[in-house]
Design an enzyme around this catalytic site. Structure first.
Site, PDB file in Angstrom:
ATOM      1  N   ARG A 112      30.048 -28.251 -62.737  1.00  0.00           N
ATOM      2  CA  ARG A 112      30.137 -27.558 -61.454  1.00  0.00           C
ATOM      3  C   ARG A 112      30.597 -26.127 -61.717  1.00  0.00           C
ATOM      4  O   ARG A 112      30.799 -25.748 -62.871  1.00  0.00           O
ATOM      5  CB  ARG A 112      31.089 -28.284 -60.513  1.00  0.00           C
ATOM      6  CG  ARG A 112      32.522 -28.196 -60.970  1.00  0.00           C
ATOM      7  CD  ARG A 112      33.461 -28.805 -59.939  1.00  0.00           C
ATOM      8  NE  ARG A 112      34.830 -28.455 -60.249  1.00  0.00           N
ATOM      9  CZ  ARG A 112      35.891 -29.009 -59.670  1.00  0.00           C
ATOM     10  NH1 ARG A 112      35.738 -29.934 -58.753  1.00  0.00           N
ATOM     11  NH2 ARG A 112      37.104 -28.635 -59.994  1.00  0.00           N
ATOM     12  N   ASN A 150      35.090 -23.331 -53.263  1.00  0.00           N
ATOM     13  CA  ASN A 150      36.161 -24.203 -53.737  1.00  0.00           C
ATOM     14  C   ASN A 150      36.762 -23.570 -54.985  1.00  0.00           C
ATOM     15  O   ASN A 150      36.061 -23.361 -55.975  1.00  0.00           O
ATOM     16  CB  ASN A 150      35.605 -25.586 -54.104  1.00  0.00           C
ATOM     17  CG  ASN A 150      36.702 -26.597 -54.377  1.00  0.00           C
ATOM     18  OD1 ASN A 150      37.416 -26.992 -53.462  1.00  0.00           O
ATOM     19  ND2 ASN A 150      36.848 -27.002 -55.618  1.00  0.00           N
ATOM     20  N   GLU A 151      38.021 -23.213 -54.872  1.00  0.00           N
ATOM     21  CA  GLU A 151      38.756 -22.720 -56.047  1.00  0.00           C
ATOM     22  C   GLU A 151      37.974 -21.674 -56.830  1.00  0.00           C
ATOM     23  O   GLU A 151      37.576 -21.901 -57.980  1.00  0.00           O
ATOM     24  CB  GLU A 151      39.131 -23.882 -56.963  1.00  0.00           C
ATOM     25  CG  GLU A 151      40.035 -24.887 -56.286  1.00  0.00           C
ATOM     26  CD  GLU A 151      40.374 -26.066 -57.191  1.00  0.00           C
ATOM     27  OE1 GLU A 151      39.691 -26.273 -58.198  1.00  0.00           O
ATOM     28  OE2 GLU A 151      41.319 -26.786 -56.855  1.00  0.00           O
ATOM     29  N   GLU A 304      44.752 -29.811 -50.995  1.00  0.00           N
ATOM     30  CA  GLU A 304      44.513 -30.943 -51.895  1.00  0.00           C
ATOM     31  C   GLU A 304      45.779 -31.259 -52.672  1.00  0.00           C
ATOM     32  O   GLU A 304      46.499 -30.358 -53.084  1.00  0.00           O
ATOM     33  CB  GLU A 304      43.445 -30.617 -52.953  1.00  0.00           C
ATOM     34  CG  GLU A 304      42.048 -30.451 -52.455  1.00  0.00           C
ATOM     35  CD  GLU A 304      41.087 -30.104 -53.603  1.00  0.00           C
ATOM     36  OE1 GLU A 304      41.411 -30.340 -54.781  1.00  0.00           O
ATOM     37  OE2 GLU A 304      40.015 -29.566 -53.304  1.00  0.00           O
ATOM     38  N   GLU A 352      34.502 -37.250 -62.014  1.00  0.00           N
ATOM     39  CA  GLU A 352      35.901 -37.515 -61.654  1.00  0.00           C
ATOM     40  C   GLU A 352      36.100 -38.945 -61.155  1.00  0.00           C
ATOM     41  O   GLU A 352      36.908 -39.212 -60.263  1.00  0.00           O
ATOM     42  CB  GLU A 352      36.392 -36.471 -60.639  1.00  0.00           C
ATOM     43  CG  GLU A 352      36.515 -35.101 -61.294  1.00  0.00           C
ATOM     44  CD  GLU A 352      37.153 -34.028 -60.429  1.00  0.00           C
ATOM     45  OE1 GLU A 352      36.970 -34.062 -59.203  1.00  0.00           O
ATOM     46  OE2 GLU A 352      37.812 -33.134 -60.995  1.00  0.00           O
ATOM     47  N   HIS A 355      39.665 -40.158 -61.086  1.00  0.00           N
ATOM     48  CA  HIS A 355      40.670 -39.405 -60.331  1.00  0.00           C
ATOM     49  C   HIS A 355      41.164 -40.271 -59.184  1.00  0.00           C
ATOM     50  O   HIS A 355      40.381 -40.948 -58.536  1.00  0.00           O
ATOM     51  CB  HIS A 355      40.040 -38.123 -59.795  1.00  0.00           C
ATOM     52  CG  HIS A 355      41.044 -37.114 -59.353  1.00  0.00           C
ATOM     53  ND1 HIS A 355      41.732 -37.221 -58.171  1.00  0.00           N
ATOM     54  CD2 HIS A 355      41.485 -35.990 -59.944  1.00  0.00           C
ATOM     55  CE1 HIS A 355      42.555 -36.193 -58.056  1.00  0.00           C
ATOM     56  NE2 HIS A 355      42.429 -35.431 -59.115  1.00  0.00           N
TER      57      HIS A 355
HETATM   58  C1  GAL Z   1      40.575 -29.731 -57.555  1.00  0.00           C
HETATM   59  C2  GAL Z   1      39.187 -29.566 -57.032  1.00  0.00           C
HETATM   60  C3  GAL Z   1      38.624 -30.902 -56.606  1.00  0.00           C
HETATM   61  C4  GAL Z   1      38.842 -31.922 -57.667  1.00  0.00           C
HETATM   62  C5  GAL Z   1      40.277 -31.965 -58.012  1.00  0.00           C
HETATM   63  C6  GAL Z   1      40.617 -32.960 -59.066  1.00  0.00           C
HETATM   64  O1  GAL Z   1      41.085 -28.649 -58.233  1.00  0.00           O
HETATM   65  O2  GAL Z   1      39.154 -28.707 -55.930  1.00  0.00           O
HETATM   66  O3  GAL Z   1      37.260 -30.757 -56.337  1.00  0.00           O
HETATM   67  O4  GAL Z   1      38.090 -31.597 -58.799  1.00  0.00           O
HETATM   68  O5  GAL Z   1      40.683 -30.721 -58.484  1.00  0.00           O
HETATM   69  O6  GAL Z   1      41.967 -32.867 -59.423  1.00  0.00           O
END
Ligand code: GAL
Length: 678
Positions: A112, A150-151, A304, A352, A355
């Protein structure tokens, strides 16, 4: 940020990626969200490939259905623009829009964040998809806000970046002569004679030019911000008035100057992932929350966090539900308007898969989901605190720490006297000492109004411009106590040293003249005359025009000053020429706080394991008590605990791992008494 972000309730939920799942799962999602009190999800973050499967052809039917489903279930949403992850068709059609690493390698798609931020094709495609979403959903009543991208953080060193960097430099320096001067290009024959000769700092034979490196970081932040505001402007042009944010990232993503960004956004939001499962995690929560509140200048949003995992090197440590709840409250206590997570449901496949999520692989019969349900109910009971105070800050602090992206970038340049000096480590060490002392902390940027702070810490800041020097001097002249750490002010904003002795630009204010930097070996420690233990760094200085607070007690500097204090009227400027180990620094900071009568939020909580934070609201103040210790405590004082809906006057018991959120009577005083283990 001009208007504070005030939702009608504390937001609770997370990233929702239903495009990963068959529709039967969507129905279960809605039922589980309702049961947990989820009121906000972020949708669309990585949906570009399904939203626009071919260039310019949008297929939004599925998203219409998701929005309708959320609407039926009375769940609000942040709509993300999916531009962090361009689809394969995009990179195939526009290979020039792939990012290039410093070593010249083109990064391929398959993960990504694969975009060259300055590539016209990327920017155009990003604007198009933002516009499409804004026109279609921009006035939806359940739209809580825009989550642009995003970020932001993919750094490109390719030809598009080179061209944009040159334009940025022309704006900053106007002439090549000024640039050559600022960058000291006379050294190593780097003089530029044509703007076209300038490249992003790519892999070089030997050490890079530090001014070039720091300017490139500044450029990258500005360039990404322009890309972000272009999307914001598309959204506004389409008529949507919903608040616009983009999610910053902590602790590792350090590509932005978040102060500048926050000025362009309606809401500062952050993704915060703890970097230790140990007790220091709670200090890390406080750090991320205090920093984001500062960036946003008021209420902000935890966009998040992880529901059940804390990355610990190679392994994923489990975050217990009670800790997840306490951590969530730690953010809310410091001004977050809610607690959101990545992600709602754990992915069954993809990068992920492992996660953690609010609904784990094992499903709702899990401690994690039960904790989520508990947190949802709890936040529902805290609704009244979302309304910010009519005047003054959400959290009131008497001390502040200077945080500046430039400080971080300067210390990332190579070949410093000790490359182990790390900006974030230093800032966190000072914040941790303040957190351990139980006091409220603000972060400030250079030039901020600091009149209310009794102590201002500058943990380290290698490069200072003239305005910052004047600002720090004024703070001390006005009676503040400035505490400056080593290697601060040694250079100007172009990383050029001010000759004649360190710390060049602050010599006058601090009353010291340092002549040698003497780093210690990695495991070496020394003692100071006051018993403090120091590591990493020492400095030899001339006899100061300041009081000597502590001297080096051993080694080549034995007997020479280590910590000094220059009194200026009612103010003072302290200089700490070395790095104290954390415990010594904690003691030093605590003594300073006591001297200035900076009191813990609840002094009686000291030593009990209870963290106390006070959030100011429209009608009252709210005392958050988060119990990280292992022995129950009785808390008593005039107020009402919103967690248990009970008065606190006669006392309530907070169990280990537990919490209370107390609407305080004005002028409440609290007692916190440890009880025998239950
Ligand atoms: C964030 C990101 C998410 C996901 C997450 C996992 O930094 O915005 O999409 O990847 O990390 O920790």
């Amino acid at each position: 940020m001009t208007v504070p972000f005030v939702p009608d309730r504390l937001l609770f939920g997370g990233d929702y990626n239903p495009e990963q799942w068959p529709r039967e799962v969507w129905a279960e999602d809605m039922a589980l969200m309702r049961r947990a009190g989820v009121n906000t999800v972020t949708i669309g973050v990585f949906s570009w490939a399904v939203l626009e499967p071919r260039e310019g052809e949008f297929e939004p039917g599925w998203l219409d259905d998701v929005v309708a489903l959320l609407d039926t279930n009375e769940i609000g949403f942040f709509l993300a623009t999916p531009t962090a992850s361009p689809p394969p068709w995009f990179t195939r059609a526009h290979p020039d829009a792939l990012p290039v690493r410093a070593d010249g390698t083109y990064v391929s798609h398959g993960s990504r964040d694969t975009y060259a931020i300055s590539a016209p094709a990327y920017r155009q495609a990003a604007r198009r998809v933002a516009r499409f979403l804004a026109e279609r959903y921009g006035d939806h009543p359940r739209l809580r806000g825009w989550h642009v991208h995003n970020e932001y953080g993919t750094i490109d060193h390719g030809p598009h970046a080179a061209a944009a960097f040159r334009r940025w430099l022309q704006g900053r320096y106007t002439s090549l002569e000024a640039l050559n001067d600022a960058w000291c290009t006379a050294f190593w024959s780097q003089r530029y004679d044509d703007w076209e000769e300038i490249l992003p700092p790519r892999t070089t034979q030997y050490l890079a030019n530090p001014a070039h490196a720091v300017d490139f970081k500044r450029f990258c932040s500005d360039e990404m911000l322009t890309a972000c505001t272009e999307q914001r402007d598309e959204i506004r042009t389409a008529g949507s008035t919903a608040p616009v944010t983009t999610n910053f990232m902590l602790p590792t993503w350090d590509h932005l100057n978040q102060w500048d960004w926050s000025e362009q956004l309606d809401l500062a939001s952050v993704d915060h992932y703890l970097d230790t499962p140990g007790p220091d995690g709670e200090a890390h929560v406080a750090y991320g929350a205090d920093l984001t509140r500062a960036w946003g200048g008021g209420p902000w949003l935890l966009m998040e966090q992880s529901a059940a995992g804390i990355r610990d090197g190679a392994r994923q440590a489990f975050k217990d539900p009670d800790r997840m709840i306490r951590n969530s409250l730690g953010y809310v206590a410091r001004g977050s308007q809610g607690a959101l997570f990545f992600q709602w449901r754990a992915s069954a496949g993809g990068s992920e898969t492992w996660h953690s999520a609010m609904v784990p692989h094992v499903g709702p019969q899990s401690r994690t989901y039960e904790g989520v349900v508990e947190l949802g109910a709890l936040l529902g009971r805290l609704q009244e605190i979302a309304e910010p105070p009519r005047t003054g800050p959400v959290v009131e602090a008497d001390v502040a720490v200077l945080w500046d992206a430039n400080g971080r970038w300067s210390l990332q340049t190579p070949h410093l006297p000790n490359d182990e000096l790390d900006y974030t480590t230093e800032v966190r060490a000072t914040h941790r000492a303040l957190w351990r002392a139980g006091v409220a902390v603000d972060f400030v940027r250079p030039g901020a109004d600091v009149t209310r702070y009794r102590v201002l810490f500058v943990p380290t800041l290698m490069a200072l411009d003239a305005d910052t020097v004047t600002w720090l001097t004024r703070y001390v002249d006005a009676g503040g106590h400035l505490v400056v750490g080593r290697f601060t002010g040694v250079a100007d904003e172009h990383q050029r040293v001010a000759p004649g002795g360190y710390p060049g630009r602050l010599r006058e204010l601090l009353g010291v003249r340092v002549t040698e930097h003497l780093p210690l070996a990695p495991d070496e420690t020394q003692e100071l005359s006051d018993g403090s233990v120091v590591e990493q760094w020492t400095e030899r200085m001339d006899p100061p025009r300041a009081d000597i607070v502590a001297a080096y007690a051993e080694g080549p500097l034995a007997g020479l000053p280590a910590v000094t204090r220059r009194r200026v009227g009612d103010g003072a400027a302290t200089y700490v020429s070395t790095r104290m180990v954390q415990e010594s620094w904690d003691g030093f900071v605590a003594a300073l706080l006591a001297e200035h009568d900076v009191r813990p939020v609840v002094p009686e909580a000291a030593g009990t394991g209870v963290e106390a934070i006070r959030r100011r609201g429209a009608e009252a103040t709210y005392l958050f008590l988060l119990h990280h210790g292992d022995q129950p405590v009785r808390v008593a004082g005039p107020g009402h605990d919103l967690v248990t809906d009970s008065p606190t006057d006669a006392g309530i018991v907070v169990a280990p791992g537990g919490y209370a959120v107390i609407r305080e009577a004005p002028t409440a005083a609290w007692s916190v008494t440890p009880l025998p283990p239950a």
